[in-house]
Design an enzyme around this catalytic site. Structure first.
Site, PDB file in Angstrom:
ATOM      1  N   CYS A 118      -6.594   1.120  -0.514  1.00  0.00           N
ATOM      2  CA  CYS A 118      -5.677  -0.026  -0.612  1.00  0.00           C
ATOM      3  C   CYS A 118      -6.406  -1.343  -0.352  1.00  0.00           C
ATOM      4  CB  CYS A 118      -4.518   0.130   0.370  1.00  0.00           C
ATOM      5  SG  CYS A 118      -3.317   1.378  -0.132  1.00  0.00           S
ATOM      6  N   CYS A 161       0.852  -1.204   0.000  1.00  0.00           N
ATOM      7  CA  CYS A 161       0.000   0.000   0.000  1.00  0.00           C
ATOM      8  C   CYS A 161       0.886   1.252   0.000  1.00  0.00           C
ATOM      9  CB  CYS A 161      -0.900  -0.003   1.233  1.00  0.00           C
ATOM     10  SG  CYS A 161      -1.981   1.427   1.375  1.00  0.00           S
ATOM     11  N   ARG A 198     -12.796  11.675  15.566  1.00  0.00           N
ATOM     12  CA  ARG A 198     -12.867  12.861  16.406  1.00  0.00           C
ATOM     13  C   ARG A 198     -13.693  13.953  15.748  1.00  0.00           C
ATOM     14  NH1 ARG A 198     -14.499  15.177  19.261  1.00  0.00           N
ATOM     15  NH2 ARG A 198     -13.824  16.555  20.930  1.00  0.00           N
ATOM     16  N   CYS A 204     -17.210  15.794  16.624  1.00  0.00           N
ATOM     17  CA  CYS A 204     -17.379  17.252  16.776  1.00  0.00           C
ATOM     18  C   CYS A 204     -18.666  17.690  16.083  1.00  0.00           C
ATOM     19  CB  CYS A 204     -16.228  18.016  16.114  1.00  0.00           C
ATOM     20  SG  CYS A 204     -14.678  17.942  17.018  1.00  0.00           S
ATOM     21  N   CYS A 260     -15.851  27.831  18.983  1.00  0.00           N
ATOM     22  CA  CYS A 260     -15.083  27.386  20.165  1.00  0.00           C
ATOM     23  C   CYS A 260     -13.581  27.374  19.914  1.00  0.00           C
ATOM     24  CB  CYS A 260     -15.523  25.984  20.583  1.00  0.00           C
ATOM     25  SG  CYS A 260     -17.186  25.907  21.259  1.00  0.00           S
ATOM     26  N   CYS A 304     -17.013  25.482  13.720  1.00  0.00           N
ATOM     27  CA  CYS A 304     -15.821  25.088  14.486  1.00  0.00           C
ATOM     28  C   CYS A 304     -15.188  26.294  15.186  1.00  0.00           C
ATOM     29  CB  CYS A 304     -14.769  24.455  13.577  1.00  0.00           C
ATOM     30  SG  CYS A 304     -15.372  23.146  12.513  1.00  0.00           S
TER      31      CYS A 304
END
EC number: 2.8.5.2
Lengths: 225, 277
Positions: B113, B77, B234, B238, B189, B186
């Protein structure tokens, strides 16, 4: 312009005359950079990429949350720092959206308001970790503001509101300003960080009146402690 | 077992981590009490090292084991530095790949891949894309190992290719885009210095210092979640917290945000896998 709107405007003008500090303390510090609008070609491309990135297999009402009204679109394109004329245009339009409780009472139950100020629940959607059905939405004021001193887990994105009425006075004009600010903060400060709780029907007018009571009641820990 | 972590033996890492948690202990005595429990939890986790290291080992094995309909490994890969070159690859992602004509991050590249080398369908490659306790994702294990292979390296996403530069701008636009029932974006904050939400300090991700601090410890073992989270995970979370609808996986909007953030964070030294609240 309707009679109702004129009255609102008059109230807002009166309030902002009496309360220059209150009206502006909550605003973002003006950004150092000059207002600059995003390139429309980039906006078109970015919007398409962004909207295409969401899972289409979810309720239309969920996807509708990505739609922008005029204020959102302008604030996004100016990175929350629009020039004066755009700012004034947004504030005027937002002021006209404000509605008051049917029974006319702007100051409700401070204890209910305190609960709303503490709760950050509600409104999470999607398959991974949504709120359970029927979860009541909170105002989560403490996420950004100091209020009663006994709650130490408060944020600082917004100004401290401790002693809100003790500092500003317990009069009806202040209560009216507080109500309008929570209902639609952009009526006073275009592109402010603060959510428009009434405008989006995130909270009902009666719930906003409860939050006003939490800010205004002499017995509320906001003013008493 | 795994590559050396230059200059940061486990004990030093533990103390650094405890130090970075000290903010929890500021404020009043009550705040301190609340946060002490959290810190105790961290110390307990750290005493035996970062649990992500076990997941890293599994990721290495998954990389080297022949799998999928074609029964081949991922060792050929190309993560951007040439087929099979893993060391330092994570530090330079996302990047433009000529073979797909797209800017891709580590996860979108891995999915590519798995399809091209191993013969998995897109649905098979993406169906278990995030971990939860008791249900560990192969993809997350692979990302954890690949991230660890850039430990100690400087993030380097200069965005010199025009498609990369454009993706930085798109990411910047998305960073400032406001929508939803709370008018969030975003930047609300993460666009200013020195503020916090509740007791949580917020990094200003629009500036190199804050972006470096935030980006250098991913993928990360999250104590509160009991598993490793990747940057895709993550950022998708959010968006959930912003009350927006759910993203596809992998998401181009997330790749654009990663591109914007990694470009800002360029020069920061990776400490990967990290461990966080």
């Amino acid at each position: 312009m309707s009679h109702h709107t004129l009255r609102l405007l008059a109230a807002a003008v009166a309030v902002s005359t009496i309360l220059p500090l209150a009206a502006h303390a909550a605003d973002k510090a003006p950004a150092a950079a000059k207002p600059a609008k995003a390139d429309p070609a980039l906006v078109a491309k970015a919007e398409k990429l962004y909207l295409d990135s969401f899972d289409p297999d979810q309720p239309r009402t969920h996807l509708d949350r990505l739609k922008q009204d005029e204020a959102m679109a302008l604030c996004s394109q100016y990175k929350d720092n629009p020039p004066a004329a755009v700012r004034a245009k947004i504030e005027k339009a937002q002021l006209e959206t404000i509605r008051f409780p049917v029974e006319g009472r702007l100051v409700g139950d401070w204890k209910k308001g305190e609960e709303l100020a503490s709760s950050g629940r509600g409104g999470h959607i999607g398959k991974i970790q949504p709120d359970p059905k029927g979860t009541a939405r909170g105002g989560n004021c403490y996420a950004c503001h100091q209020l009663a001193t006994k709650e130490v887990a408060y944020g600082t994105i917004g100004p401290s509101l401790h002693n809100f009425a003790k500092v500003r006075g317990y009069g009806e004009d202040i209560a009216r300003y507080a109500y309008m600010k929570v209902y639609n903060a952009q009526a006073f400060s275009a592109c402010t960080n603060m959510p428009r709780f009434g405008y989006h029907a995130w909270l009902t007018p009666e719930q906003i009146a409860d939050i006003v009571a939490f800010l205004m009641d002499p017995e509320s820990p906001v003013n008493k402690d | 077992m795994r590559n050396q972590r230059p200059g940061t033996p486990n004990a030093a890492r533990a103390w650094l981590m405890a130090g970075s948690l000290a903010f929890l202990a500021t404020g009043s005595a009550l705040a301190q009490d609340k946060s002490m429990d959290e810190i105790a939890k961290y110390r307990e986790m750290l005493a035996d090292g970062n649990p992500a290291e076990l997941i890293e080992m599994r990721g290495e094995e998954l990389w080297k084991t022949p799998r999928g309909p074609k029964n081949v490994s991922l060792e050929q890969c190309d993560l951007g530095l040439g087929p099979g070159k893993v060391e330092g690859a994570y530090a330079q992602l996302p990047r433009y790949f000529a073979d797909t004509g797209k800017v891709m991050d580590v996860e979108s590249r891995l999915v590519h891949c798995m399809q091209t080398l191993q013969g998995y369908s897109f649905a098979e490659a993406t169906k278990n894309w995030y971990s939860k306790p008791g249900k560990e994702s192969d993809l997350v294990a692979l990302v954890t190992w690949i991230g660890g292979q850039s430990n100690g390296q400087k993030i380097s996403v200069p965005a010199k290719h025009p498609k990369e530069a454009e993706m930085v701008k798109i990411g910047e636009y998305i960073f400032h885009r406001r929508s939803g029932p709370q008018d969030f974006g975003c930047a609300i904050c993460h666009g200013q210095d020195g503020v916090r939400i509740r007791l949580q300090d917020l990094d200003n991700l629009s500036q190199p210092k804050g972006a470096q601090k935030a980006m250098r410890t991913w993928p990360s073992y999250r104590v509160s979640q009991g598993t490793v989270w990747t940057m895709q995970r993550r950022l998708i979370d959010c968006m959930r917290q912003a009350r927006w609808p759910e993203q596809k996986f992998p998401s181009d909007a997330v790749v654009a945000l990663e591109m914007y953030l990694q470009n800002k964070a360029t020069g920061g030294v990776l400490e990967s896998p990290g461990i966080k609240r």
